[in-house]
Design a protein around this motif. Structure first.
Motif, mmCIF file in Angstrom:
data_model
loop_
_atom_site.group_PDB
_atom_site.id
_atom_site.type_symbol
_atom_site.label_atom_id
_atom_site.label_comp_id
_atom_site.label_asym_id
_atom_site.label_seq_id
_atom_site.Cartn_x
_atom_site.Cartn_y
_atom_site.Cartn_z
ATOM 1 N N GLY A 157 29.228 -2.970 -8.267
ATOM 2 C CA GLY A 157 28.461 -3.334 -7.090
ATOM 3 C C GLY A 157 27.512 -2.210 -6.704
ATOM 4 N N GLY A 158 26.470 -2.563 -5.992
ATOM 5 C CA GLY A 158 25.421 -1.614 -5.654
ATOM 6 C C GLY A 158 25.872 -0.402 -4.865
ATOM 7 N N GLU A 159 26.662 -0.624 -3.825
ATOM 8 C CA GLU A 159 27.065 0.476 -2.954
ATOM 9 C C GLU A 159 27.990 1.465 -3.665
ATOM 10 N N VAL A 160 28.984 0.957 -4.363
ATOM 11 C CA VAL A 160 29.923 1.823 -5.069
ATOM 12 C C VAL A 160 29.203 2.553 -6.204
ATOM 13 N N CYS A 161 28.311 1.845 -6.885
ATOM 14 C CA CYS A 161 27.539 2.452 -7.977
ATOM 15 C C CYS A 161 26.665 3.593 -7.447
ATOM 16 N N ALA A 162 26.030 3.369 -6.309
ATOM 17 C CA ALA A 162 25.194 4.410 -5.712
ATOM 18 C C ALA A 162 26.045 5.618 -5.321
ATOM 19 N N GLY A 163 27.232 5.386 -4.792
ATOM 20 C CA GLY A 163 28.135 6.478 -4.434
ATOM 21 C C GLY A 163 28.585 7.255 -5.669
ATOM 22 N N TYR A 164 28.833 6.544 -6.751
ATOM 23 C CA TYR A 164 29.227 7.195 -8.004
ATOM 24 C C TYR A 164 28.090 8.058 -8.539
ATOM 25 N N ARG A 165 26.876 7.513 -8.503
ATOM 26 C CA ARG A 165 25.701 8.285 -8.949
ATOM 27 C C ARG A 165 25.518 9.534 -8.107
ATOM 28 N N ALA A 166 25.688 9.404 -6.806
ATOM 29 C CA ALA A 166 25.544 10.543 -5.896
ATOM 30 C C ALA A 166 26.588 11.617 -6.213
ATOM 31 N N MET A 167 27.799 11.188 -6.523
ATOM 32 C CA MET A 167 28.864 12.114 -6.867
ATOM 33 C C MET A 167 28.525 12.888 -8.134
ATOM 34 N N LEU A 168 27.816 12.229 -9.055
ATOM 35 C CA LEU A 168 27.411 12.883 -10.302
ATOM 36 C C LEU A 168 26.138 13.711 -10.150
ATOM 37 N N GLY A 169 25.609 13.730 -8.957
ATOM 38 C CA GLY A 169 24.373 14.489 -8.725
ATOM 39 C C GLY A 169 23.129 13.727 -9.124
ATOM 40 N N GLY A 170 23.214 12.384 -9.081
ATOM 41 C CA GLY A 170 22.049 11.557 -9.391
ATOM 42 C C GLY A 170 21.952 11.115 -10.831
ATOM 43 N N SER A 171 22.802 11.663 -11.717
ATOM 44 C CA SER A 171 22.766 11.218 -13.103
ATOM 45 C C SER A 171 23.761 10.099 -13.306
ATOM 46 N N GLY A 172 23.809 9.562 -14.493
ATOM 47 C CA GLY A 172 24.763 8.486 -14.791
ATOM 48 C C GLY A 172 24.113 7.150 -14.642
#
Length: 91
Positions: A75-90
């Motif tokens: 989902g969009g929100e969880v995916c965005a949170g995961y990307r943020a945790m990786l520092g924008g990569s992934g």
């Protein structure tokens, strides 16, 4: 991270639906570098059916991309949170 791990696990399990063939395996072997090709050939088709790079090959061959699949499940929100945790990569 749990959501991402769960989504990738499901992605790789989906490859079974496509019933990978010995021909798929032979094609996948051709793309491997040595000594991985020799080791995988020695293991045989049955043993390689669960190797993640083979299951991803099967899925991609059947037009099921991992990034899109994982993004859809997370989902969009969880995916965005995961990307943020990786520092924008992934994803």
């Amino acid at each position: 991270m749990f959501s991402y791990g769960n989504a990738t696990y499901r992605y790789h399990n989906e490859a079974r639906k496509f019933e990978p063939t010995a021909q798929d395996w032979a094609e996948w072997l051709e793309g491997l570098a040595e000594p991985m090709r020799t080791a995988s050939r020695g293991m045989g088709f049955a043993a390689c059916r669960t190797i993640l790079s083979f299951t991803r090959y099967v899925m991609e061959k059947n037009d099921v991309g991992m990034e899109q699949y994982v993004r859809r499940l997370m989902g969009g929100e969880v995916c965005a949170g995961y990307r943020a945790m990786l520092g924008g990569s992934g994803l």
